[in-house]
Design a protein around this motif. Structure first.
Motif, PDB file in Angstrom:
ATOM      1  N   GLY A  73       0.771  -1.197   0.107  1.00 44.84           N
ATOM      2  CA  GLY A  73       0.072  -0.005   0.148  1.00 44.84           C
ATOM      3  C   GLY A  73       0.769   1.183  -0.061  1.00 44.84           C
ATOM      4  N   LYS A  74       1.908   1.226   0.952  1.00 46.36           N
ATOM      5  CA  LYS A  74       2.668   2.254   0.922  1.00 46.36           C
ATOM      6  C   LYS A  74       3.464   2.673  -0.519  1.00 46.36           C
ATOM      7  CE  LYS A  74       4.960   5.769   2.994  1.00 46.36           C
ATOM      8  NZ  LYS A  74       4.069   7.057   3.377  1.00 46.36           N
TER       9      LYS A  74
ATOM     10  N   THR B  52      -8.042  -4.950  -1.709  1.00 51.69           N
ATOM     11  CA  THR B  52      -8.369  -3.626  -1.320  1.00 51.69           C
ATOM     12  C   THR B  52      -9.787  -3.662  -1.405  1.00 51.69           C
ATOM     13  OG1 THR B  52      -6.291  -2.755  -1.793  1.00 51.69           O
ATOM     14  CG2 THR B  52      -8.232  -1.362  -1.770  1.00 51.69           C
ATOM     15  N   THR B  53     -10.434  -4.348  -2.817  1.00 51.66           N
ATOM     16  CA  THR B  53     -11.949  -4.353  -2.975  1.00 51.66           C
ATOM     17  C   THR B  53     -12.541  -4.909  -1.707  1.00 51.66           C
ATOM     18  OG1 THR B  53     -11.455  -4.468  -5.287  1.00 51.66           O
ATOM     19  CG2 THR B  53     -13.682  -4.970  -4.513  1.00 51.66           C
ATOM     20  N   LEU B  54     -12.075  -6.059  -1.278  1.00 54.68           N
ATOM     21  CA  LEU B  54     -12.860  -6.741  -0.092  1.00 54.68           C
ATOM     22  C   LEU B  54     -12.626  -5.761   1.044  1.00 54.68           C
ATOM     23  CD1 LEU B  54     -11.345 -10.267  -0.554  1.00 54.68           C
ATOM     24  CD2 LEU B  54     -13.750  -9.756  -0.871  1.00 54.68           C
ATOM     25  N   ARG B  55     -11.691  -5.087   1.430  1.00 57.20           N
ATOM     26  CA  ARG B  55     -11.812  -4.229   2.591  1.00 57.20           C
ATOM     27  C   ARG B  55     -12.827  -3.109   2.364  1.00 57.20           C
ATOM     28  NH1 ARG B  55      -6.075  -1.951   2.100  1.00 57.20           N
ATOM     29  NH2 ARG B  55      -6.477  -0.537   3.751  1.00 57.20           N
TER      30      ARG B  55
ATOM     31  N   ILE C 246      -1.747   4.562  -6.613  1.00 54.43           N
ATOM     32  CA  ILE C 246      -2.177   3.898  -7.913  1.00 54.43           C
ATOM     33  C   ILE C 246      -3.383   3.307  -7.670  1.00 54.43           C
ATOM     34  CG2 ILE C 246      -1.427   2.161  -9.454  1.00 54.43           C
ATOM     35  CD1 ILE C 246       0.394   4.563  -9.612  1.00 54.43           C
ATOM     36  N   THR C 247      -3.516   2.799  -6.300  1.00 52.60           N
ATOM     37  CA  THR C 247      -4.938   1.923  -6.118  1.00 52.60           C
ATOM     38  C   THR C 247      -5.216   3.145  -4.771  1.00 52.60           C
ATOM     39  OG1 THR C 247      -3.837   0.653  -4.441  1.00 52.60           O
ATOM     40  CG2 THR C 247      -4.305  -0.391  -6.548  1.00 52.60           C
ATOM     41  N   LEU C 248      -6.756   2.848  -4.765  1.00 54.71           N
ATOM     42  CA  LEU C 248      -7.474   3.749  -3.904  1.00 54.71           C
ATOM     43  C   LEU C 248      -7.915   2.989  -2.629  1.00 54.71           C
ATOM     44  CD1 LEU C 248      -8.233   6.769  -4.336  1.00 54.71           C
ATOM     45  CD2 LEU C 248     -10.767   5.990  -4.718  1.00 54.71           C
ATOM     46  N   SER C 249      -7.450   3.107  -1.688  1.00 52.20           N
ATOM     47  CA  SER C 249      -7.546   2.286  -0.333  1.00 52.20           C
ATOM     48  C   SER C 249      -8.183   3.108   0.549  1.00 52.20           C
ATOM     49  CB  SER C 249      -6.121   1.571   0.076  1.00 52.20           C
ATOM     50  OG  SER C 249      -5.425   2.598   0.620  1.00 52.20           O
TER      51      SER C 249
END
Length: 504
Positions: A222-223, A320-323, A490-493
């Protein structure tokens, strides 16, 4: 006499010093004017180029973007400049594409022209132009073809992978149950569980949830993805010669990804030590066999970068989608209850869900799709570059210009969705309650560079989500409300949170 001579010398030196001082000032002024003029001439927009905000000299629009909410910042620009507009990032022009029709025209209808990735210095320093995500030309075609065929051989996107996913869910469920309904952060457990699916295909084995080295690796993902979308990455890509020599977060992201690649090198070394060419157990074994055939794009360093791409992409996006799914279920308990009722009716409690159940679970399927739409996992997709001049939206975009497909503008377009800013599973249901897939649902992007792991991700999401809903009820700790804000990368968390899982 000596006194007079000394005074005259002082006067001469004073005049000379003043002259030199003004000469230096003139030189600096001339240099500054020359640089600014050259920058303007070199980087001015051609007449047929897409419009955009005024760019500052040297840095362009680097400091006019809100890097905490870049996707929203870029979407707002369309109000003034339209669906196809340009920005200048340092010395590089980029064109941002917005809305479904524009993205379809670019990525699908003219996909051949946009099949390549731009040569971004930070990514080049990390991947050296290798792998399956940021490579181009022959390397990309051969590596993508090999990855797809090899992973399919081991069950990628096939029903034969279902037992692997459901077995991993059983480990994950056991870990969740160990918290006995008390609040906990599901982040690393979900990362580990989802990662183990791609690990079984690539490495040939899974990693225990107590594996400290692997968990540390998960925490870095994530970082690293956050830093790659930061102002530091933009500065690096705009001024690489300078930024390579300066300390800062742009150095940290390279350290993170180099550590991941070192982890992969250890796995490759162990595979080579135990390798039997007549019995290829996983992707790495098959790649080692390909290297023996002396193909010019297959070597050990390319293997490491390919595994890095598959490992990262196959871990971060689905977990990330599952979170986000957990958060949406606790925010909308009535939707959670309706999903559980449908699963109880169709699947029951005596067996595990299967992909064949999807057709009979339209509401659950709609909820999964709405989670993907609202969570907007890869909001700006990945960049493309034009390989020749192209016409888009009435503008001419020259060869070599970076293209940003703004997926956010599609997934939240009021012309495509009835209630774009609200969580509404009805977006994917017809009046009879049957599931309907919408053309504007493109979280995996589109065209020749569409996400390599789309089929695997769809299978993982469906089986994990339905199994979780079958076994648990999700809620927030007492007195805590879900926070739906995000951390941009790059991903939206989602921001870190704790959740309570109660066995059903």
């Amino acid at each position: 006499m000596a006194r007079v001579l000394e005074c005259r010398m002082d006067s001469i030196l004073s005049v000379f010093g003043s002259y030199v001082n003004w000469d230096v000032k003139s030189l600096l002024l001339f240099t500054a004017v020359f640089i600014l003029t050259a920058d303007y001439i070199k980087n001015r927009r051609p007449g047929s180029f897409p419009p955009g905000p005024r760019a500052f000299p040297i840095v362009g629009n680097l400091f006019t973007v809100d890097y905490n909410r870049t996707h929203e910042s870029l979407t707002q620009v369309t109000d003034r400049y339209g669906d196809v507009y340009s920005l200048r990032m340092g010395q590089t022009w980029i064109v941002v594409l917005n809305r479904f029709d524009v993205l379809k025209e670019a990525l699908v209808d003219q996909g051949d022209v946009l099949a390549d990735r731009p040569n971004l210095p930070l990514l080049q320093d990390i991947s050296q132009g290798l792998g399956v995500i940021f490579s181009n030309g022959k390397i990309w075609k051969q590596q993508r073809r090999f990855a797809l065929s090899t992973l399919k051989h081991f069950g990628f996107g096939k029903k034969s992978l279902k037992p692997v996913i459901l077995e991993e869910f059983s480990y994950c469920a056991k870990e969740f149950k160990s918290h006995k309904g008390k609040p906990f952060d599901p982040h690393l457990i979900l990362n580990n569980a989802v990662s183990n699916i791609i690990c079984s295909l690539v490495f040939g084995h899974r990693f225990e949830y107590g594996d400290e080295k692997f968990m540390e690796l998960m925490s870095w993902f994530g970082k690293g993805l956050e830093l790659e979308a930061s102002i530091w990455a933009q500065l690096y890509n705009s001024f690489p010669l300078l930024m390579r020599r300066l300390p800062g977060p742009h150095q940290t992201v390279q350290h993170i990804w180099n550590s991941v690649k070192d982890f992969i090198r250890v796995e490759v070394k162990e595979h080579k030590h135990n390798w039997d060419p007549s019995d290829n157990r996983d992707y790495i074994d098959c790649y080692l066999s390909e290297i023996q055939m002396a193909d010019d794009t297959f070597d050990e360093e390319n293997l490491v970068v390919c595994v890095f791409d598959l490992f990262l992409a196959g871990s971060e996006t689905t977990s990330t989608t599952l979170r986000w799914a957990f958060l949406y279920m606790v925010k909308y308990p009535e939707i959670q209850a309706k999903v559980q009722a449908e699963i109880d009716k169709v699947v029951g409690t005596s067996r595990q869900p299967s992909m064949e159940d999807r057709a009979d679970l339209p509401y659950t399927d709609a909820v999964i799709h709405e989670i993907q739409r609202m969570s907007n996992i890869v909001p700006l997709s990945l960049p493309h570059v034009t390989t020749r001049d192209i016409r888009l939206g009435g503008y001419t975009i020259p060869k070599g210009v970076t293209i940003i497909p703004n997926l956010t503008s599609v997934l939240f377009d009021k012309n495509e969705w009835e209630t774009p800013d609200a969580f509404n599973p009805g977006h994917f249901l017809n009046p009879e309650g049957k599931f309907v897939k919408r053309a504007a649902f493109i979280p995996f992007s589109a065209g020749k560079r569409v996400c390599l792991g789309e089929n695997l991700a769809r299978m993982e999401l469906f089986l994990f989500f339905t199994s979780l809903m079958q076994h648990f009820t999700f809620s927030m700790p007492a007195g805590v409300k879900p926070v739906m804000d995000f951390r941009f990368g790059i991903t939206l968390s989602p921001l870190p949170y704790e959740v309570c899982l109660t066995s059903r």
